[in-house]
Scaffold this motif. Structure first.
Motif, PDB file in Angstrom:
ATOM      1  N   GLU A 160       0.434  16.513  49.961  1.00  0.00           N
ATOM      2  CA  GLU A 160       0.194  17.931  50.619  1.00  0.00           C
ATOM      3  C   GLU A 160      -1.341  17.908  51.105  1.00  0.00           C
ATOM      4  O   GLU A 160      -1.638  18.477  52.266  1.00  0.00           O
ATOM      5  CB  GLU A 160       0.607  18.943  49.580  1.00  0.00           C
ATOM      6  CG  GLU A 160       0.244  20.469  50.078  1.00  0.00           C
ATOM      7  CD  GLU A 160       1.365  21.310  49.679  1.00  0.00           C
ATOM      8  OE1 GLU A 160       0.928  22.382  50.004  1.00  0.00           O
ATOM      9  OE2 GLU A 160       2.089  20.946  48.865  1.00  0.00           O
ATOM     10  N   GLU A 161      -1.977  17.498  50.178  1.00  0.00           N
ATOM     11  CA  GLU A 161      -3.679  17.664  50.395  1.00  0.00           C
ATOM     12  C   GLU A 161      -4.032  16.723  51.608  1.00  0.00           C
ATOM     13  O   GLU A 161      -4.900  17.075  52.515  1.00  0.00           O
ATOM     14  CB  GLU A 161      -4.590  17.462  49.380  1.00  0.00           C
ATOM     15  CG  GLU A 161      -4.529  18.519  48.185  1.00  0.00           C
ATOM     16  CD  GLU A 161      -5.468  18.305  47.191  1.00  0.00           C
ATOM     17  OE1 GLU A 161      -6.460  18.559  47.035  1.00  0.00           O
ATOM     18  OE2 GLU A 161      -4.958  17.518  46.052  1.00  0.00           O
ATOM     19  N   SER A 162      -3.390  15.699  51.716  1.00  0.00           N
ATOM     20  CA  SER A 162      -3.703  14.773  52.779  1.00  0.00           C
ATOM     21  C   SER A 162      -3.491  15.012  54.104  1.00  0.00           C
ATOM     22  O   SER A 162      -3.911  14.527  55.113  1.00  0.00           O
ATOM     23  CB  SER A 162      -3.119  13.439  52.350  1.00  0.00           C
ATOM     24  OG  SER A 162      -3.557  12.664  51.039  1.00  0.00           O
ATOM     25  N   SER A 163      -2.124  15.843  54.033  1.00  0.00           N
ATOM     26  CA  SER A 163      -1.775  16.024  55.535  1.00  0.00           C
ATOM     27  C   SER A 163      -2.713  17.164  56.110  1.00  0.00           C
ATOM     28  O   SER A 163      -2.516  17.459  57.275  1.00  0.00           O
ATOM     29  CB  SER A 163      -0.344  16.701  55.414  1.00  0.00           C
ATOM     30  OG  SER A 163      -0.317  18.062  54.624  1.00  0.00           O
ATOM     31  N   GLN A 164      -3.730  17.600  55.458  1.00  0.00           N
ATOM     32  CA  GLN A 164      -4.725  18.711  55.969  1.00  0.00           C
ATOM     33  C   GLN A 164      -5.894  18.196  56.076  1.00  0.00           C
ATOM     34  O   GLN A 164      -6.847  18.838  55.976  1.00  0.00           O
ATOM     35  CB  GLN A 164      -4.519  19.854  55.028  1.00  0.00           C
ATOM     36  CG  GLN A 164      -2.979  20.575  54.965  1.00  0.00           C
ATOM     37  CD  GLN A 164      -2.921  21.566  53.916  1.00  0.00           C
ATOM     38  OE1 GLN A 164      -3.885  22.252  53.511  1.00  0.00           O
ATOM     39  NE2 GLN A 164      -1.805  21.905  53.307  1.00  0.00           N
ATOM     40  N   THR A 165      -6.112  16.938  56.069  1.00  0.00           N
ATOM     41  CA  THR A 165      -7.597  16.484  55.848  1.00  0.00           C
ATOM     42  C   THR A 165      -7.889  15.565  57.257  1.00  0.00           C
ATOM     43  O   THR A 165      -6.993  14.592  57.345  1.00  0.00           O
ATOM     44  CB  THR A 165      -7.772  15.659  54.623  1.00  0.00           C
ATOM     45  OG1 THR A 165      -7.290  16.483  53.617  1.00  0.00           O
ATOM     46  CG2 THR A 165      -9.028  15.186  54.280  1.00  0.00           C
ATOM     47  N   ASP A 166      -9.154  15.563  57.730  1.00  0.00           N
ATOM     48  CA  ASP A 166      -9.279  14.928  59.070  1.00  0.00           C
ATOM     49  C   ASP A 166     -10.152  13.342  58.763  1.00  0.00           C
ATOM     50  O   ASP A 166     -10.346  12.796  59.535  1.00  0.00           O
ATOM     51  CB  ASP A 166     -10.146  15.612  60.098  1.00  0.00           C
ATOM     52  CG  ASP A 166      -9.353  16.812  60.646  1.00  0.00           C
ATOM     53  OD1 ASP A 166      -8.143  16.665  60.580  1.00  0.00           O
ATOM     54  OD2 ASP A 166      -9.867  17.661  60.770  1.00  0.00           O
ATOM     55  N   PHE A 167     -10.554  13.247  57.541  1.00  0.00           N
ATOM     56  CA  PHE A 167     -11.349  12.075  57.296  1.00  0.00           C
ATOM     57  C   PHE A 167     -10.701  11.437  56.022  1.00  0.00           C
ATOM     58  O   PHE A 167     -10.584  12.244  55.034  1.00  0.00           O
ATOM     59  CB  PHE A 167     -12.744  12.593  57.079  1.00  0.00           C
ATOM     60  CG  PHE A 167     -13.524  12.788  58.372  1.00  0.00           C
ATOM     61  CD1 PHE A 167     -14.379  11.625  58.822  1.00  0.00           C
ATOM     62  CD2 PHE A 167     -13.490  14.162  58.721  1.00  0.00           C
ATOM     63  CE1 PHE A 167     -14.936  12.239  60.091  1.00  0.00           C
ATOM     64  CE2 PHE A 167     -14.363  14.421  59.788  1.00  0.00           C
ATOM     65  CZ  PHE A 167     -15.070  13.386  60.480  1.00  0.00           C
ATOM     66  N   GLY A 168     -10.641   9.860  56.282  1.00  0.00           N
ATOM     67  CA  GLY A 168     -10.169   9.196  55.072  1.00  0.00           C
ATOM     68  C   GLY A 168     -11.379   8.149  54.821  1.00  0.00           C
ATOM     69  O   GLY A 168     -11.712   7.588  55.662  1.00  0.00           O
TER      70      GLY A 168
END
Length: 342
Positions: free
Chosen positions: A150-158
């Motif tokens: 869930e958190e990953s789907s809303q993040t622009d940088f990895g």
């Protein structure tokens, strides 16, 4: 089961599985030793070739001379973005990335399950962050996985490390057990790779040799569950044959190559510091690791301290703490796949 008993059981299983696998890979250690010795001698040349090919593939490449430069470059890339996914990799501890970004109010979303439950102040193992924690029930693990997605789907940088960087093709190899590294590198629009320059190898075959060696010696597996090869930003052609970037992965790939004394070590002929695979194989047989390493972290062990201190710069680092409990049993010398001796 207490944490020491859990760790002892895991390490025992790795040891048994490793012995079985090595019967089928009798020449693997010599092969990886030759590879790492060759790349250590030609490190400057390898960095140049890899940098050129990474740029050809569309990556933005930066050479950081020390941890400070590496951290500042990450912050510059993030710009005003205050959130990033991050996987697990020993390079992050070396450059003290977690603490630095948190002090800059950047929220780090841990995608490694072990990092979710283990204290970040202790890098207890290069691949198994939760080896020193209690056993978790399946329901708790499932909830953690759902939270990560869930958190990953809303993040622009990895942000990830790298197990190998192929100089011939400008390709980044990522090896893992869970699939979280692939998620970190593929889901956001921007992928930041941080790797020591010693991770560079000449060919795809060499990268596979490194990955197989790390898998067998470090975790007792023929090859870990997932291996990804990334050649620049995601690109595909639409129905009119127009090239589109970012359709099935990141639009931008940034590669930060960390020197931190490695180039100087190569020039001086101090190749040991450049050969270590960070596989964790030396911990499997180490009697002191179960007594002290689970509390203080794997980088406090005799071999790690002796090797890493040769090239780390003068910044304060847990790697440079004095090792006081090595028992001089030399078991780590016997098992090391790249032949490191202390």
């Amino acid at each position: 089961m207490n944490t020491t008993a859990k760790a002892e059981k895991i390490l025992g299983q790795i040891q048994a599985q490793r012995e079985t696998l090595l019967a089928d890979y009798s020449t693997l250690a010599q092969k990886v030793q030759n590879l790492k010795s060759s790349t250590a001698r030609e490190l400057n040349k390898m960095v140049g070739r890899a940098t050129t090919m990474l740029k050809v593939k569309g990556c933005q490449v930066f050479l950081a001379k020390d941890p400070s430069e590496a951290r500042e470059q990450v912050l510059k890339i993030l710009s005003t973005n205050q959130k990033a996914l991050i996987s697990k990799d020993p390079i992050f501890t070396e450059i003290n990335l977690h603490q630095f970004l948190q002090e800059k109010n950047v929220k780090l979303v841990q995608t490694d399950l072990g990092e979710r439950v283990a204290p970040l102040s202790i890098d207890v193992h290069p691949r198994m962050a939760s080896i020193n924690t209690s056993v978790m029930d399946k329901e708790h693990l499932l909830q953690l996985k759902n939270d990560i997605r869930e958190e990953s789907s809303q993040t622009d940088f990895g942000i990830t490390g790298a197990d190998a960087i192929i100089a011939e093709t400008g390709t980044i190899a990522l090896l893992e057990s869970e699939g979280n590294v692939r998620l970190t590198s593929n889901l956001p629009y921007n992928h930041i790779v941080i790797a020591g320059v010693e991770k560079i190898v000449p060919t795809l075959e060499d990268a596979l040799t490194v990955c197989r060696t790390s898998s067998i010696y470090g975790l007792g597996k023929d090859l870990l569950n997932y291996i990804s090869f990334i050649s620049g930003p995601s690109r595909t052609a639409d129905i009119e044959f127009r090239m589109v970037q970012g359709m099935h992965g990141p639009k931008e790939v940034y590669v930060i190559l960390v020197d931190n004394g490695r180039m100087a070590a190569s020039k001086k002929g101090e190749f040991d510091a450049l050969k270590c695979l960070h596989c964790g194989g030396c911990l499997v047989d180490c009697p002191a690791y179960l007594k002290k390493g689970l509390k203080f972290g794997y980088h406090y062990s005799g071999k790690r301290k002796a090797i890493l201190s040769k090239f780390l710069s003068g910044e304060s680092s847990p790697y440079q703490e004095e090792c006081t409990y090595c028992l001089d049993c030399e078991k780590c010398n016997t098992i090391c796949p790249v032949g490191l001796k202390i």
